[in-house]
Write a protein that holds these residues in place. Structure first.
Motif, short mmCIF file in Angstrom:
data_model
loop_
_atom_site.label_atom_id
_atom_site.label_comp_id
_atom_site.label_asym_id
_atom_site.label_seq_id
_atom_site.Cartn_x
_atom_site.Cartn_y
_atom_site.Cartn_z
N MET A 181 0.84 -1.20 0.00
CA MET A 181 0.00 0.00 0.00
C MET A 181 0.87 1.25 0.00
O MET A 181 0.58 2.22 -0.70
CB MET A 181 -0.88 -0.03 1.25
N ALA A 182 1.95 1.21 0.78
CA ALA A 182 2.85 2.37 0.84
C ALA A 182 3.39 2.69 -0.56
O ALA A 182 3.46 3.85 -0.96
CB ALA A 182 3.98 2.11 1.82
N ILE A 192 0.89 4.36 -2.95
CA ILE A 192 0.63 5.77 -2.64
C ILE A 192 1.88 6.63 -2.84
O ILE A 192 1.84 7.67 -3.49
CB ILE A 192 0.10 5.89 -1.20
N ASN A 193 3.02 6.19 -2.27
CA ASN A 193 4.21 7.04 -2.29
C ASN A 193 4.74 7.27 -3.71
O ASN A 193 5.32 8.32 -4.00
CB ASN A 193 5.32 6.42 -1.44
N LEU A 227 2.97 10.16 -5.03
CA LEU A 227 3.48 11.39 -4.39
C LEU A 227 4.83 11.77 -4.97
O LEU A 227 5.09 12.93 -5.28
CB LEU A 227 3.59 11.18 -2.88
N ARG A 285 -0.92 14.81 -5.93
CA ARG A 285 -1.50 15.05 -4.61
C ARG A 285 -2.63 14.02 -4.42
O ARG A 285 -3.50 13.89 -5.28
CB ARG A 285 -2.06 16.47 -4.56
N ILE A 286 -2.60 13.31 -3.31
CA ILE A 286 -3.62 12.28 -3.06
C ILE A 286 -4.94 12.96 -2.67
O ILE A 286 -4.96 13.81 -1.77
CB ILE A 286 -3.18 11.32 -1.93
N ARG A 287 -6.01 12.60 -3.32
CA ARG A 287 -7.32 13.17 -2.99
C ARG A 287 -8.20 12.19 -2.23
O ARG A 287 -8.99 12.59 -1.39
CB ARG A 287 -8.07 13.59 -4.25
N LEU A 320 -7.39 13.55 5.12
CA LEU A 320 -7.70 14.42 3.98
C LEU A 320 -8.94 15.25 4.28
O LEU A 320 -8.98 16.46 4.01
CB LEU A 320 -7.92 13.58 2.71
N VAL A 343 3.38 7.62 3.21
CA VAL A 343 2.81 6.49 3.93
C VAL A 343 3.91 5.45 4.04
O VAL A 343 4.68 5.26 3.10
CB VAL A 343 1.59 5.91 3.19
N GLU A 349 4.97 1.41 5.62
CA GLU A 349 4.65 0.14 6.28
C GLU A 349 5.99 -0.52 6.58
O GLU A 349 6.43 -1.41 5.87
CB GLU A 349 3.81 -0.73 5.34
#
Lengths: 232, 232
Positions: A181-182, A185-186, A189, A194-196, B189, B198, B200
């Motif tokens: 998951m990291a 997302i990363n 980024l 930009r994460i919404r 958010l 993020v 882990e």
């Protein structure tokens, strides 16, 4: 085979995560839309119906593209046989990028994120769904059952070992790429996004009534959806 | 008991996720720092050593605060016995908020996120670690073993059922709150935060040599760490 799954035959209404993905889309009216891994073109046609001025669907499967093109009357849609990893568009080509359940087949996610960022316009949005890391961690990608075949729980192992997973799906070997998951997302980024919103959808109640086999989908996350913007 | 765990006796160096959390911190020199769930005060003392001008540690455990206060010589640190859910500070009180392994004990995460956002200065950062949703989903929160006691995999179930989990830890009943990854992120958010990173984390190789029992930590995620900024 895949073409006989509910989502392939009945389209978006049979895809449990579709209402959640749809809610993460911006208003598509007047927008230039790219669909990465467009398959049969369900999302492309949805975008056209919502008033997108230009829709580009990209997929590697000639068969799927052929069927996608068989839906006539959508002159603003163009289908291209192209690898997602070799996206070749000029900067600022699209206002919205959609990718439904395709990016877990991609080895070079970081490269795709960078290219998506380049070809998006400032203020543009990218929304994707992919198989969830909890789902892809083990190559087996299946429930742990007792001797009677009852699903006891979803087993997780090898979570931190990112990379290739050779698994079987509907009788065929399929190669996917597990990432944490990291990393999902990363990497966005790092590319400048930009994460919404992040979503781990469960099937809507009416879908559970129609497809009882989806009931177990509340026991573990199956998909991860992310909406991210290119800052203005 | 908890006070005899490596991380309690040897401090941050025995906490596998500490190097990752540390790397997510901004420069603390001259900053006003709040530590939510400060326990024995390891992070407060680290912040003081890094040059923070004022450090406030908040915890509900009088015992832990007593031990935290026994480390003298850190006049810039103040310890308060207070619930994280009842944070009472004026707006713009802190530049950095740290919370290590405390927020999964909190029922009202949305309320805490809102309050953290209010009391942070513009441009401020909040960094927290919590138990990972893959870890907290089942109340049992333990490996699935075969009859010989071998850890076969980490079982996931009830993932989408957020809320209270009554579990046992070191012989005591502990109440935690399971929330999905989507909720951990989206609630920040919704409060106005911008996600920066993020993580882990898995234990560093040298820690695995020192604490071989940590080896299984690579098989499933144990902690989730998030760094988020209050936009300028």
């Amino acid at each position: 085979s895949y073409s006989r799954m509910p989502r392939s035959q009945e389209g978006l209404s049979a895809a449990g995560e579709w209402p959640v993905l749809r809610a993460m889309l911006p208003d598509l009216k007047g927008k230039r839309v790219l669909d990465l891994g467009c398959g049969y073109g369900w999302h492309c046609r949805y975008a056209a119906e919502q008033g997108a001025v230009r829709v580009t669907g990209v997929d590697l499967s000639a068969k799927m593209l052929e069927q996608a093109r068989s839906y006539t009357g959508f002159t603003q849609i163009q289908y291209l046989r192209q690898s997602i990893e070799a996206l070749a568009f000029p900067p600022d080509s699209f206002d919205v990028i959609i990718s439904s359940l395709a990016l877990h087949y991609i080895a070079d996610y970081a490269g795709v994120c960078k290219r998506m960022f380049e070809i998006l316009s400032a203020g543009g949005r990218m929304i994707f769904s992919a198989e969830h890391p909890v789902f892809t961690a083990r190559a087996e990608q299946d429930w742990f059952c007792n001797a009677a075949g009852k699903r006891l729980h979803w087993p997780v192992d090898h979570y931190q070992e990112e990379g290739r997973r050779s698994t079987r799906f509907l009788g065929h070997e399929v190669v996917k790429y597990h990432r944490t998951m990291a990393t999902w997302i990363n990497t966005l980024l790092d590319a400048g996004f930009r994460i919404r919103q992040v979503a781990e959808p469960q099937p809507a109640p009416e879908l559970l009534r129609h497809y009882p086999e989806m009931q177990d989908e509340t026991r573990r996350p199956l998909f991860i959806l992310i909406a991210a913007d290119k800052p203005e």
